[in-house]
Design a protein around this motif. Sequence first.
Motif, PDB file in Angstrom:
ATOM      1  N   THR A  28      10.971  -7.648  36.781  1.00  0.00           N
ATOM      2  CA  THR A  28      11.777  -7.114  37.141  1.00  0.00           C
ATOM      3  C   THR A  28      11.446  -5.748  37.895  1.00  0.00           C
ATOM      4  OG1 THR A  28      13.607  -8.237  36.141  1.00  0.00           O
ATOM      5  CG2 THR A  28      14.302  -6.290  37.081  1.00  0.00           C
ATOM      6  N   VAL A  29      11.867  -5.250  38.860  1.00  0.00           N
ATOM      7  CA  VAL A  29      11.651  -3.816  39.258  1.00  0.00           C
ATOM      8  C   VAL A  29      13.077  -3.159  39.702  1.00  0.00           C
ATOM      9  CG1 VAL A  29      11.472  -4.418  41.717  1.00  0.00           C
ATOM     10  CG2 VAL A  29      10.601  -2.429  40.981  1.00  0.00           C
ATOM     11  N   ASN A  83       9.912 -14.830  43.346  1.00  0.00           N
ATOM     12  CA  ASN A  83      10.640 -14.772  42.189  1.00  0.00           C
ATOM     13  C   ASN A  83      10.682 -13.474  41.464  1.00  0.00           C
ATOM     14  OD1 ASN A  83      10.737 -17.427  41.775  1.00  0.00           O
ATOM     15  ND2 ASN A  83       8.325 -17.642  41.385  1.00  0.00           N
ATOM     16  N   LEU A  84      10.455 -12.418  42.254  1.00  0.00           N
ATOM     17  CA  LEU A  84      10.358 -11.082  41.833  1.00  0.00           C
ATOM     18  C   LEU A  84      12.130 -10.588  41.750  1.00  0.00           C
ATOM     19  CD1 LEU A  84       7.865  -8.560  43.238  1.00  0.00           C
ATOM     20  CD2 LEU A  84       8.156  -9.252  40.896  1.00  0.00           C
ATOM     21  N   VAL A  85      12.553 -10.088  40.473  1.00  0.00           N
ATOM     22  CA  VAL A  85      14.021  -9.493  40.448  1.00  0.00           C
ATOM     23  C   VAL A  85      14.041  -8.105  40.935  1.00  0.00           C
ATOM     24  CG1 VAL A  85      15.928  -9.313  39.126  1.00  0.00           C
ATOM     25  CG2 VAL A  85      14.461 -11.490  38.972  1.00  0.00           C
ATOM     26  N   PHE A  86      15.067  -7.737  41.643  1.00  0.00           N
ATOM     27  CA  PHE A  86      15.376  -6.451  41.887  1.00  0.00           C
ATOM     28  C   PHE A  86      16.804  -5.871  41.310  1.00  0.00           C
ATOM     29  CE2 PHE A  86      12.235  -7.697  45.191  1.00  0.00           C
ATOM     30  CZ  PHE A  86      11.451  -6.476  45.422  1.00  0.00           C
ATOM     31  N   ILE A 132      15.108   4.434  36.090  1.00  0.00           N
ATOM     32  CA  ILE A 132      14.616   3.637  37.033  1.00  0.00           C
ATOM     33  C   ILE A 132      13.268   4.065  37.236  1.00  0.00           C
ATOM     34  CG2 ILE A 132      16.854   3.275  38.181  1.00  0.00           C
ATOM     35  CD1 ILE A 132      15.753   5.448  40.304  1.00  0.00           C
ATOM     36  N   GLU A 133      12.536   2.603  37.948  1.00  0.00           N
ATOM     37  CA  GLU A 133      10.972   2.870  38.111  1.00  0.00           C
ATOM     38  C   GLU A 133      10.483   3.598  39.372  1.00  0.00           C
ATOM     39  OE1 GLU A 133       9.025  -1.236  36.738  1.00  0.00           O
ATOM     40  OE2 GLU A 133      11.020  -1.632  37.030  1.00  0.00           O
ATOM     41  N   ALA A 134      11.654   3.307  40.437  1.00  0.00           N
ATOM     42  CA  ALA A 134      11.252   4.340  41.521  1.00  0.00           C
ATOM     43  C   ALA A 134      12.501   4.634  42.238  1.00  0.00           C
ATOM     44  CB  ALA A 134      10.479   3.325  42.455  1.00  0.00           C
ATOM     45  N   GLY A 135      12.526   5.563  43.161  1.00  0.00           N
ATOM     46  CA  GLY A 135      13.776   5.989  43.729  1.00  0.00           C
ATOM     47  C   GLY A 135      13.493   6.538  45.216  1.00  0.00           C
ATOM     48  N   ILE A 136      14.374   6.266  46.139  1.00  0.00           N
ATOM     49  CA  ILE A 136      14.362   6.941  47.342  1.00  0.00           C
ATOM     50  C   ILE A 136      15.122   8.057  47.401  1.00  0.00           C
ATOM     51  CG2 ILE A 136      14.804   6.521  49.900  1.00  0.00           C
ATOM     52  CD1 ILE A 136      14.380   3.617  49.493  1.00  0.00           C
ATOM     53  N   ILE A 137      14.432   9.225  47.462  1.00  0.00           N
ATOM     54  CA  ILE A 137      15.026  10.499  47.304  1.00  0.00           C
ATOM     55  C   ILE A 137      15.058  11.408  48.571  1.00  0.00           C
ATOM     56  CG2 ILE A 137      14.819  10.263  44.996  1.00  0.00           C
ATOM     57  CD1 ILE A 137      12.585  12.690  45.245  1.00  0.00           C
ATOM     58  N   LEU A 138      15.251  12.520  48.515  1.00  0.00           N
ATOM     59  CA  LEU A 138      15.060  13.790  49.373  1.00  0.00           C
ATOM     60  C   LEU A 138      13.948  14.493  48.714  1.00  0.00           C
ATOM     61  CD1 LEU A 138      18.799  14.879  50.503  1.00  0.00           C
ATOM     62  CD2 LEU A 138      17.188  13.085  51.623  1.00  0.00           C
ATOM     63  N   LEU A 139      12.895  14.582  49.620  1.00  0.00           N
ATOM     64  CA  LEU A 139      11.886  15.611  49.215  1.00  0.00           C
ATOM     65  C   LEU A 139      12.064  17.026  49.455  1.00  0.00           C
ATOM     66  CD1 LEU A 139       8.979  13.236  50.456  1.00  0.00           C
ATOM     67  CD2 LEU A 139      10.098  13.073  48.305  1.00  0.00           C
ATOM     68  N   PRO A 140      11.424  17.849  49.043  1.00  0.00           N
ATOM     69  CA  PRO A 140      10.287  17.710  47.767  1.00  0.00           C
ATOM     70  C   PRO A 140      11.170  17.347  46.235  1.00  0.00           C
ATOM     71  CG  PRO A 140      10.528  19.969  48.145  1.00  0.00           C
ATOM     72  CD  PRO A 140      11.684  19.204  49.023  1.00  0.00           C
ATOM     73  N   PRO A 173       2.704  -3.355  38.880  1.00  0.00           N
ATOM     74  CA  PRO A 173       2.431  -4.160  40.246  1.00  0.00           C
ATOM     75  C   PRO A 173       3.475  -4.420  40.980  1.00  0.00           C
ATOM     76  CG  PRO A 173       1.346  -5.147  38.212  1.00  0.00           C
ATOM     77  CD  PRO A 173       2.263  -3.980  37.571  1.00  0.00           C
ATOM     78  N   ALA A 174       4.693  -4.615  40.451  1.00  0.00           N
ATOM     79  CA  ALA A 174       5.797  -4.763  41.458  1.00  0.00           C
ATOM     80  C   ALA A 174       6.176  -3.408  42.027  1.00  0.00           C
ATOM     81  CB  ALA A 174       7.036  -5.425  40.404  1.00  0.00           C
ATOM     82  N   VAL A 175       6.083  -2.325  41.571  1.00  0.00           N
ATOM     83  CA  VAL A 175       6.457  -1.089  41.899  1.00  0.00           C
ATOM     84  C   VAL A 175       5.442  -0.682  43.248  1.00  0.00           C
ATOM     85  CG1 VAL A 175       6.698   1.440  41.582  1.00  0.00           C
ATOM     86  CG2 VAL A 175       7.945  -0.127  40.095  1.00  0.00           C
ATOM     87  N   GLN A 176       4.149  -0.926  42.738  1.00  0.00           N
ATOM     88  CA  GLN A 176       3.169  -0.780  43.471  1.00  0.00           C
ATOM     89  C   GLN A 176       3.403  -1.638  45.088  1.00  0.00           C
ATOM     90  OE1 GLN A 176      -0.495  -1.054  41.745  1.00  0.00           O
ATOM     91  NE2 GLN A 176      -0.213   0.664  40.272  1.00  0.00           N
TER      92      GLN A 176
END
Length: 292
Positions: free
Chosen positions: A93-94, A120-123, A142-150, A274-277
Amino acid sequence: MTITQIMIFVRVAETLSFTQTAHELHMTQPAVSHAIASIENELDVQLLLRDRKKGVLLTHIGHKVLLQFRMMLQSMEKVQQQVAAEKGLDVGTVTIGAFPSASAYFLPPIIHHIRQHYPNLVFDLREGSTNEVKEWVHTREIEAGIILLPDPQVDVIPLCQDNMVILLPDGHPMQTRDKIAIRDLNQQDMIFCKGGHEVAIMEGFEREQSQLKAQFITHNVSTLVSMVRQGLGMGIVSSLSLSTFPHDLTVKETMPLITREIGIAVPSLPDASPAVQLFIRTAKELFVDVET
């Protein structure tokens, strides 16, 4: 302590409820309480406070331990994914977070592309404000987030530049212009959205020494579009957000451009599972160097 006990503690800390945690994990409430007590006894410290009025609260050390326990669980997930990859399987799961317009724009094509090869990957997808998503990454919720930079506190992967545009009602005198100068918007009735737009817009107006007259402030783009259609003012919104809402109104670029940069944030890129990558590689293939 066991991984199961750690998982129970993390869920209690997130829900602040023994009852809800027991229901979600299909356990009895005494079993949840016993797991927490076992951890506290082993560490010889109180991690949770039980207050009759306020309910369950994390202690100061409880907040610190929560961060470390999340890292441990994510490391275990990473191990499972690496072992599965060695066996030629795709499991795991990611957990991904994003603010609403980014969620609608980026996540469907990324996930569609990944699921074609790794069905089979779960999001586990979570939506929140731009600040909430950043905080979730910082605390490893969370493992990764889409954000406003920086964001200097985490590792970031830039995806694209998002430009602000002007949305005009029918019959507006500026419809004949190729672009609209920010200085010409001084004291004009404007409508804009909260949720990641406001900082870039205000800074853009300040640079041009133009005063932003926010006649209306909305919380979603669909409301903004409807208000512009009714002639209540000109809308200013990001092209990415606007792309998810079909409309028949006139859109003009600003001069100079007002932009914001969007990217993926992870607590640590070298330690990402590996799933996040895979998620990051796919996002880069689909969106890097693509103008919105």
